[in-house]
Design a protein around this motif. Structure first.
Motif, PDB file in Angstrom:
ATOM      1  N   ARG A  94       1.220   4.051  -3.081  1.00  0.00           N
ATOM      2  CA  ARG A  94       0.947   5.486  -2.950  1.00  0.00           C
ATOM      3  C   ARG A  94       2.088   6.306  -3.539  1.00  0.00           C
ATOM      4  O   ARG A  94       1.857   7.334  -4.170  1.00  0.00           O
ATOM      5  CB  ARG A  94       0.740   5.862  -1.487  1.00  0.00           C
ATOM      6  CG  ARG A  94      -0.585   5.401  -0.948  1.00  0.00           C
ATOM      7  CD  ARG A  94      -0.697   5.706   0.533  1.00  0.00           C
ATOM      8  NE  ARG A  94      -1.892   5.133   1.085  1.00  0.00           N
ATOM      9  CZ  ARG A  94      -2.903   5.865   1.566  1.00  0.00           C
ATOM     10  NH1 ARG A  94      -2.843   7.166   1.543  1.00  0.00           N
ATOM     11  NH2 ARG A  94      -3.960   5.275   2.054  1.00  0.00           N
ATOM     12  N   ASP A 119       0.827  -1.205   0.000  1.00  0.00           N
ATOM     13  CA  ASP A 119       0.000   0.000   0.000  1.00  0.00           C
ATOM     14  C   ASP A 119       0.863   1.257   0.000  1.00  0.00           C
ATOM     15  O   ASP A 119       0.609   2.195  -0.756  1.00  0.00           O
ATOM     16  CB  ASP A 119      -0.934  -0.006   1.207  1.00  0.00           C
ATOM     17  CG  ASP A 119      -1.893   1.155   1.186  1.00  0.00           C
ATOM     18  OD1 ASP A 119      -2.528   1.368   0.130  1.00  0.00           O
ATOM     19  OD2 ASP A 119      -2.007   1.859   2.203  1.00  0.00           O
ATOM     20  N   ARG A 120       1.873   1.316   0.829  1.00  0.00           N
ATOM     21  CA  ARG A 120       2.713   2.513   0.931  1.00  0.00           C
ATOM     22  C   ARG A 120       3.489   2.751  -0.363  1.00  0.00           C
ATOM     23  O   ARG A 120       3.573   3.871  -0.855  1.00  0.00           O
ATOM     24  CB  ARG A 120       3.668   2.360   2.121  1.00  0.00           C
ATOM     25  CG  ARG A 120       4.520   3.546   2.393  1.00  0.00           C
ATOM     26  CD  ARG A 120       3.774   4.809   2.683  1.00  0.00           C
ATOM     27  NE  ARG A 120       2.758   4.667   3.688  1.00  0.00           N
ATOM     28  CZ  ARG A 120       1.844   5.592   3.954  1.00  0.00           C
ATOM     29  NH1 ARG A 120       1.828   6.714   3.269  1.00  0.00           N
ATOM     30  NH2 ARG A 120       0.956   5.405   4.877  1.00  0.00           N
TER      31      ARG A 120
END
Length: 118
Positions: A75, A71-72
């Motif tokens: 992003r 997820d990080r």
């Protein structure tokens, strides 16, 4: 082999520093990796160009090979324009906890009793 684009932590205690790496998903977070794609320094200002440095072409190559970004990292890739922005929602996070719900119910009950007494 399931490939991941993820962060591997470095730096000392309370001074985090991360490498953006391609690794087998079964490897430990700071363990063996296939290729280092870049660096991430969360201690720098959000508008600093030095905060995230990444080899975008290699990231696109690994995504094309089937690597899934965490997820990080996703992003970061969205900010760089590599991935399309996805809608995220965490409805449970905005919901109050059990104690807060109980307090709200008690407050509503007291308010109802006060209006009935008048």
């Amino acid at each position: 082999m399931a490939l991941k684009l993820r962060l591997a932590r470095g730096g000392s205690k309370k001074r985090p520093f991360y490498r953006i790496v391609v690794t087998d998903s079964r490897m430990p977070r700071d363990g063996r990796f296939i290729e280092k794609l870049g660096l991430y320094n969360p201690l720098l200002a959000k508008d600093s160009e030095e905060r995230v440095k990444m080899d975008i072409e290699r990231a696109q190559y690994w995504i094309g090979q089937g690597a899934q970004p965490t997820d990080r990292v996703a992003r970061m890739l969205e900010a760089a324009g590599v991935l399309t922005k996805t809608e995220r929602s965490n409805p449970k996070k905005g919901e109050p906890g059990d104690k807060a719900k109980k307090r709200a119910e008690e407050k509503a009950a007291k308010a109802a009793e006060a209006t009935e007494a008048e």
